[in-house]
Design an enzyme around this catalytic site. Sequence first.
Site, mmCIF file in Angstrom:
data_model
loop_
_atom_site.group_PDB
_atom_site.id
_atom_site.type_symbol
_atom_site.label_atom_id
_atom_site.label_comp_id
_atom_site.label_asym_id
_atom_site.label_seq_id
_atom_site.Cartn_x
_atom_site.Cartn_y
_atom_site.Cartn_z
ATOM 1 C CG HIS A 13 -0.581 0.272 2.505
ATOM 2 N ND1 HIS A 13 -0.324 -0.712 3.427
ATOM 3 C CD2 HIS A 13 -0.336 1.437 3.145
ATOM 4 C CE1 HIS A 13 0.065 -0.170 4.572
ATOM 5 N NE2 HIS A 13 0.054 1.144 4.428
ATOM 6 C CG ASP A 45 0.321 -4.105 2.778
ATOM 7 O OD1 ASP A 45 0.904 -3.604 1.783
ATOM 8 O OD2 ASP A 45 -0.498 -3.473 3.467
ATOM 9 C CB SER A 57 2.895 1.674 6.326
ATOM 10 O OG SER A 57 1.621 1.390 6.810
HETATM 11 N N1 ARG Z 1 -4.748 0.468 7.889
HETATM 12 C C1 ARG Z 1 -3.474 0.556 7.218
HETATM 13 C C2 ARG Z 1 -2.952 1.981 7.318
HETATM 14 O O1 ARG Z 1 -3.443 2.730 8.101
HETATM 15 C C3 ARG Z 1 -3.555 0.083 5.813
HETATM 16 C C4 ARG Z 1 -4.282 0.987 4.859
HETATM 17 C C5 ARG Z 1 -4.266 0.532 3.441
HETATM 18 N N2 ARG Z 1 -5.172 -0.584 3.188
HETATM 19 C C6 ARG Z 1 -6.505 -0.450 2.920
HETATM 20 N N3 ARG Z 1 -7.221 -1.529 2.769
HETATM 21 N N4 ARG Z 1 -7.093 0.707 2.796
HETATM 22 O O2 ARG Z 1 -2.383 2.616 6.494
HETATM 23 N N1 GLU Z 2 -1.155 1.266 7.724
HETATM 24 C C1 GLU Z 2 -0.475 2.280 8.473
HETATM 25 C C2 GLU Z 2 0.472 3.124 7.634
HETATM 26 O O1 GLU Z 2 0.288 3.308 6.473
HETATM 27 C C3 GLU Z 2 0.259 1.636 9.580
HETATM 28 C C4 GLU Z 2 -0.735 1.136 10.504
HETATM 29 C C5 GLU Z 2 -0.863 2.007 11.701
HETATM 30 O O2 GLU Z 2 -1.443 3.098 11.667
HETATM 31 O O3 GLU Z 2 -0.306 1.524 12.703
HETATM 32 O O4 GLU Z 2 1.386 3.733 8.127
#
Ligand code: ARG
Ligand code: GLU
Length: 717
Positions: free
Chosen positions: A83, A219, A646
């Site tokens: 991502h 991921d 991330s």
């Molecule tokens: N929750 C993760 C973050 O905060 C992954 C976000 C990307 N994935 C998604 N399905 N939107 O960035």
């Molecule tokens: N998915 C998050 C990011 O893009 C990391 C997950 C979190 O917030 O801990 O940084």
Amino acid sequence: MKFLRLLLILFVFPTFAQQGGMWIPSLLKGMNETEMKNLGMKITAEDIYSVNKSSMKDAVPHFDGGCTAEVISPKGLILTNHHCGYDNVQSHSTVEHDYLTNGFWAYKMDEELPNKDLFVTFIIRIEDITTKVLEGVTNLPSEAEKQKKIQENITLLTKSLPKEAWQENLIKTFFDGNQYILFVTETFKDVRLVGAPPSSIGKFGSDTDNWVWPRHTGDFSLFRIYADKNNRPAEYSKDNVPYKPKHFFPISLNGVKENDFTMVMGYPGRTQEYLPSFAVEQIMNELNPARIEVRDATLKTQNAFMRKDPAIKIQYAAKNASIANAWKKWIGEAKGLKKSNAVGAKQKFEAALTEKINQAGKQAEYGHVLNEFKTNYANIREYALARDYYNEVVLRNCEILTFGYKLYQLEQVLASKGEQSFNDRKNNLIKGFHDTYKDFNAQVDEKVFEQLVQIYATKSPQQFLPTSLKGIDVAALTADVFKNSKLTTYTGLQELLNGDSKTVIEKMNQDKAYILVKTMAEAYDKNVAPKWNEMNLKNIALQRTYMKAIMELSPKSARIFPDANSTLRVTYGKVKGYKPNDAVYYEPFTTLDGVMEKYVPGDYEFDVPKKLIDLYNTKDFGSYTDKNGKVPVAFIATNHTTGGNSGSPALDAKGNLIGCNFDRVWEGTMSDIYYSPDICRNIMVDSRYILFIIDKFAGAKNLIEELKIVKNTTVKK
Ligand code: ARG
Ligand code: GLU
């Protein structure tokens, strides 16, 4: 005796409490190093950060300003999340070469794809320069003058502090203005795409599984840093060569067991761990519910359209995912804050601090802070609520209002900067809107508009609303706006912006959508923004004093770490399952079996590529299995991470790479405000799954050969 000593150790060092916190890598010696060793770490603080020799920090760049990456080969190969690399993979994708859907792999270096604007930044040196930044500040009479002087000092020091020509000085504040730290950095701008799995692996589970454990997402994606002949940063050139890193991470095939030590290095973006109870209460009970309510309505509407119409599904996929990401986080955060009684814990902390202030005879310096916080948070409440409703409705979720807001800014540019700036801005808008409107569907937005304006007119604090919105017939307004406004189509927008400034402004001010946005924006700018800013500044100053009191009056052994600020940090903990709810326990590991359990043929979130199913059925797993012969996919631990982490390397006790961080568990997302080792977990994709996909799924032996792969203690090349 031995038993007594053990008891004493357990009592003095409750190992579970030694977790949480995002620590500055140059300051690990002492308390952190001891804790880390107690938790099982086999390396030293000097191995993590050193000014004299290469160390782990040399292998952890900030990726594209928002994520983290790690160097995993002597030829500048870096690993980050799928991502995080998503936009770059997307930008190379066409209908014929759909790398998002099918994945991309470079089997030779000359197949690697350059990326305009992508960059990675390494930290060369970290240095505390608080005294320099605060020089001549303490004796200034007012807060405003102090802030001004600090800014001047920072600007000067950024220019004058020693660095090489190809490096940058970056000065950041820590502990709410109580400490200033210099980072000397190197930024590489030739970063090429090397590999990415198909979305059905890299984004497996998509939004349904986002923030969720158990998780089965691969991921990850791979890039390579290129440098000039001197191994220094350079703009893209085909003559550039793979970067030779000072350090890179060996990758372990051994995995970890429950309770094993792990650490994560990376660039966490923002946390608010030292907010007073009044602020936490407000976020939990007032602000988060308001934002969630607005996004609930937006998402339900978008989802209904997306489910029925495949074209709309593509148009709204990215927008919908990004609205849902924060929405889902806030819901988890509110639940977690409640469940862990964060407010109660803060209140206890505040009572104890007050006691210490009194004992130390520091009432004059600190005695006022909590009372003032209390008054100030009570006073800012309605303004903060109005601000969140405004941001969510006008600036974030209803598209026609966000378009209108850009035009409102355009009108202001004319007033403040004149005709030339107006024309420049106008032409940029026309260009930019071209792509925006490709993904805009007026029918979807009409439904969103109707609900969001209704919420705004009835729920946002009434005393600040423009009179024209009070008691308005929202259905009639919606019909009128979407029938008559030029902003519902790109051609309409072009027509509206066609002409000299006077004509354009006149036309805009007759447009139904524009009139509405302008009314809302003017009311907000007059009734809410100035007061909110004033009180927020007070809170910032109070927070600095509060933080100072905490640091000064806590025992030396207290675990006080600075809030995240997008600088390099180290967090550590243990691999651990958790109990999300009564009678439920989550184990800390997932495997490929779980991917197959979730598999829904043809589904947009849970489809699985045929090749992966074949590998699963023939058990063609290579050496990428756990002790039960299964392919591990993801695992969780008590590392304290947030957005920005991330792509961060997850490391074992010896500093070998065991995974790549990509998310947190839903029940524990309150760790941005209050970390609890009971339910806060970070989620990492297992390095063995990454290698399995590169090797067995993609057949990219060329990449496997570059890596240093460690099994047991022997190094296999
Ligand atoms: N929750 C993760 C973050 O905060 C992954 C976000 C990307 N994935 C998604 N399905 N939107 O960035
Ligand atoms: N998915 C998050 C990011 O893009 C990391 C997950 C979190 O917030 O801990 O940084």
